[in-house]
Design a protein around this motif. Structure first.
Motif, PDB file in Angstrom:
ATOM      1  N   ARG A 118       1.159  -1.456   0.276  1.00  0.00           N
ATOM      2  CA  ARG A 118      -0.444  -0.192   0.056  1.00  0.00           C
ATOM      3  C   ARG A 118       1.381   1.116   0.333  1.00  0.00           C
ATOM      4  O   ARG A 118       0.018   2.406  -0.395  1.00  0.00           O
ATOM      5  CB  ARG A 118      -1.431  -0.168   1.339  1.00  0.00           C
ATOM      6  N   ALA A 119       1.613   0.822   0.970  1.00  0.00           N
ATOM      7  CA  ALA A 119       2.833   2.423   0.380  1.00  0.00           C
ATOM      8  C   ALA A 119       3.130   2.578  -0.758  1.00  0.00           C
ATOM      9  O   ALA A 119       3.727   4.106  -1.145  1.00  0.00           O
ATOM     10  CB  ALA A 119       4.678   1.634   1.117  1.00  0.00           C
ATOM     11  N   LEU A 120       2.942   1.953  -1.875  1.00  0.00           N
ATOM     12  CA  LEU A 120       3.828   2.155  -3.719  1.00  0.00           C
ATOM     13  C   LEU A 120       3.094   3.164  -3.981  1.00  0.00           C
ATOM     14  O   LEU A 120       2.937   3.494  -4.488  1.00  0.00           O
ATOM     15  CB  LEU A 120       3.995   0.446  -3.588  1.00  0.00           C
ATOM     16  N   ILE A 121       1.803   2.965  -3.464  1.00  0.00           N
ATOM     17  CA  ILE A 121       0.676   3.547  -4.515  1.00  0.00           C
ATOM     18  C   ILE A 121       0.566   5.036  -4.764  1.00  0.00           C
ATOM     19  O   ILE A 121       0.488   5.338  -6.045  1.00  0.00           O
ATOM     20  CB  ILE A 121      -0.871   3.560  -3.341  1.00  0.00           C
ATOM     21  N   ASP A 122       1.379   5.946  -4.207  1.00  0.00           N
ATOM     22  CA  ASP A 122       1.793   7.188  -4.752  1.00  0.00           C
ATOM     23  C   ASP A 122       2.383   6.999  -5.291  1.00  0.00           C
ATOM     24  O   ASP A 122       2.510   8.099  -6.500  1.00  0.00           O
ATOM     25  CB  ASP A 122       2.390   8.391  -3.246  1.00  0.00           C
ATOM     26  N   ALA A 145      -3.370  -3.261  -1.794  1.00  0.00           N
ATOM     27  CA  ALA A 145      -2.327  -3.599  -2.863  1.00  0.00           C
ATOM     28  C   ALA A 145      -1.577  -4.484  -2.015  1.00  0.00           C
ATOM     29  O   ALA A 145      -0.549  -4.612  -1.207  1.00  0.00           O
ATOM     30  CB  ALA A 145      -1.590  -2.950  -3.262  1.00  0.00           C
ATOM     31  N   ASN A 146      -1.329  -5.712  -2.949  1.00  0.00           N
ATOM     32  CA  ASN A 146      -0.692  -6.716  -2.559  1.00  0.00           C
ATOM     33  C   ASN A 146      -0.012  -8.045  -4.117  1.00  0.00           C
ATOM     34  O   ASN A 146      -0.256  -7.635  -4.493  1.00  0.00           O
ATOM     35  CB  ASN A 146      -1.534  -8.332  -2.058  1.00  0.00           C
ATOM     36  N   ALA A 147       1.440  -7.279  -4.198  1.00  0.00           N
ATOM     37  CA  ALA A 147       2.256  -7.817  -4.503  1.00  0.00           C
ATOM     38  C   ALA A 147       2.499  -9.512  -4.451  1.00  0.00           C
ATOM     39  O   ALA A 147       2.531 -10.292  -3.044  1.00  0.00           O
ATOM     40  CB  ALA A 147       3.974  -7.474  -5.152  1.00  0.00           C
TER      41      ALA A 147
END
Length: 618
Positions: A118-122, A145-147
């Motif tokens: 989730r921290a990658l969304i921006d 959001a999960n890889a």
């Protein structure tokens, strides 16, 4: 040669509690693996974690399976790998550790972390990330959001002596591949071995689906109540057998396992997982005894430079209502009822200044609406299914109120509101994109230690060309191809409206078996010939154009075909047919579970010479 026995104990969150009991007690296992997660399962778990910081994992893994079996698992020396961690792997670990302490059992648990992105969304928004299928931009707000992580972190945890490994989102087959990398010392350059290990995991990750569950010839499969669950017996050279515990129901055969190979795959030349790119086109499945087959022939190529990221987000609400209608012309009465209800609701919404329904969908269950124009004659009892989506919950509440009055004001024979007044539920949509694997850093938590895991190497270089798909002959070559095979009685008729006297129609199910599944808004249908001599017939007849026409009522945007000559099969990929897929879809079959059954009813034109030789292999 040394082998490892692995039991596949769960195909989804909610699978039968019989499976782990059966495998632990009668499977003679070294490992027990569980697959609990689908893309949308994570969004449900995210909502649970938002309400309770200690929730968000597959609680059944602790409260049912491990509570009753942990003692036996430890006594038998079985190690466990499970993606039960979902959206909260550390909480799952803590619950298991507490359970082990209650039972006086010492347990070393490894937890794989790093999938929650989730921290990658921006960052993704700044990159203008696009959805893989629709090319739509990233939604404004996301739920999860999960890889997809691979097998290397699991192998690392087992190398450190863990008795149980818990992961969040990982590739379904990774729970098996990871333990094989640990047991046999396979590394990231052993590509063919990794492909075979991935295939072993793919075959057992859906539980009884490869032991006779969902099999085309369902009436030949014994003892559904005690159906056996799969065991992969893998050799150090990657060749493996699929079997099941002795004395259990179901059946292991070349065909039951071949059906599972085709489940939810797209291009079999490039089945991509984080650790390897697999080519399954030359896989061989051979009988190796009673309820046992041997599987070989998967090839591996370089791991991808990217990982798949599955994002879920809220997109309004949906409501679904069911009404039973009986009597002559039941389907026609049901459709008129649906038209009238939606017309009334739309008028009322407009009059009250409320948001309009953004999508509606009507299916008459019992009238074969799944078959489109190929449906048979009208039934005298049906279930009307009406579904609607809207950004406004209040608009769907109005629809729910106005559905029931049809029982007294519309069709005669309306006799049952199934399930009572329907309640609106949130729509959760899936957004999938690819991210550089360098964005993701996996680690393993063991007690107070955190071990950073070296990533499997990606490669942007060109690997050996994959085996090309068999090209279908085009006119005028098609006529030449037919003439060649007509000499052996294996020809198919052309698409002329009138059936020549030398041809006869038979349903596809007489020639083949099938299995279907979904990935987002895409369906796949795997078709396997019953006998090798039927392959040339179906290779000519089952073109993407014919399959697209058979499913014209689902409006596919594209249909592809990929061949697997090693098992006498072909895989069709139908894009854009599931109404958005998953929980976002208003379709009854949002997961394409019935698509193979629908295609198997297609008539195939064959020569009378071949028709004489067609036998009932059921």
């Amino acid at each position: 040669m040394r082998t490892v026995r692995i039991g596949g104990a769960s195909g989804f969150w909610g699978d039968t509690a019989l499976a782990p009991e059966q495998l632990v007690r009668y499977g003679d296992l070294q490992y027990l693996v569980f697959d609990y997660l689908a893309e949308l399962t994570l969004s449900i778990m995210a909502a649970q974690r938002a309400r309770d910081a200690g929730a968000g994992y597959a609680s059944d893994f602790i409260t049912i399976t491990m509570k009753s079996l942990l003692g036996e698992i430890r006594a038998r020396g079985i190690r466990v790998v499970s993606n039960a961690g979902g959206m909260n792997p550390l909480a799952c670990r803590d619950a298991l550790q507490a359970l082990a302490a209650e039972q006086g059992i010492k347990l070393r648990i490894g937890v794989v972390m790093g999938d929650d992105q989730r921290a990658l969304i921006d960052t993704l928004r700044a990159r203008d990330a696009r959805e893989m299928q629709s090319t739509q931009p990233l939604p404004a707000r996301v739920t999860s959001a999960n890889a997809y992580l691979g097998a290397v972190p699991i192998a690392c945890a087992l190398d450190e002596g863990c008795d149980v490994v818990i992961t969040g989102r990982c590739v379904d087959s990774a729970v098996t591949l990871g333990l094989l990398m640990h047991e046999f010392g396979w590394d990231c350059e052993d590509l063919n071995l990794l492909a075979q290990g991935t295939l072993a995991g793919h075959l057992i990750e859906c539980g009884a689906q490869c032991t006779g569950g969902l099999f085309t010839d369902w009436d030949t499969i014994p003892d559904w109540p005690q159906i056996g669950f799969p065991i992969a017996e893998v050799r150090e050279d990657g060749v493996f057998d699929i079997t099941k515990p002795p004395g259990t129901g179901g059946r292991i055969s070349v065909q039951t396992v071949a059906e599972q190979l085709l489940y939810e795959i797209a291009d079999p030349r490039a089945y991509v997982v984080p650790d390897v790119t697999c080519d399954f086109t030359q896989v061989r499945i051979e009988a190796a005894g009673d309820d046992r087959v041997q599987v070989s022939g998967a090839r591996g190529f370089s791991a991808p430079d990217t990982l798949k990221l599955s994002i879920t987000y809220m997109d309004g609400y949906r409501n679904t209502a069911f009404l039973v209608i009986a009597g002559d012309a039941a389907a026609s009465k049901a459709r008129r009822t649906a038209q009238a209800i939606f017309a009334r609701v739309n008028t009322m919404l407009a009059a009250h200044g409320m948001p309009a329904l953004s999508e509606t969908h009507v299916e008459v269950l019992g009238a074969e609406d799944m078959y489109g124009e190929h449906a048979r004659a009208d039934s005298r009892e049906v279930v009307l299914k009406m579904a609607a989506r809207c950004a406004s919950r209040d608009s769907l509440e109005l629809f729910a109120r106005e559905f029931a009055p049809a029982a007294t004001s519309m069709s005669p024979g309306t006799c049952g509101l199934v399930g009572g007044r329907p309640t609106p539920t949130p729509v959760i949509r899936l957004f999938s994109c690819l991210i550089p694997r360098t964005d993701v850093s996996a680690c393993v938590h063991i007690d107070d230690q955190v071990l950073v895991v070296a990533d499997a190497p990606g490669s942007s270089s060109q690997h050996e060309p994959l085996t090309p798909a068999l090209n279908l002959p085009e006119a005028p070559e098609q006529a030449v191809w037919q003439a060649q095979h007509a000499q052996r009685g294996l020809a198919v008729a052309d698409s002329a409206d009138e059936l020549p006297e030398s041809w006869v129609e038979v349903p596809l199910i007489r020639l083949a078996l099938g299995r279907s599944g979904d990935k987002g808004d895409t369906a796949n249908i795997g078709i396997i010939v019953r006998r090798p001599e039927y392959l040339s017939v179906l290779s000519a007849w089952l073109t993407p154009a014919r399959v697209a026409a058979w499913f014209a009522h689902r409006h596919p945007t594209r249909v592809e075909r990929f061949d697997l000559p090693g098992i006498g099969a072909m895989n069709f990929v139908l894009h854009g047919v599931l109404g958005g897929g998953g929980m976002a879809s208003l379709h009854t079959d949002a997961l394409a579970k019935a698509y193979a059954q629908i295609l198997l009813s297609m008539p195939v034109r064959v020569s009378r010479t071949l028709h004489v030789d067609i036998v009932d292999d059921r």
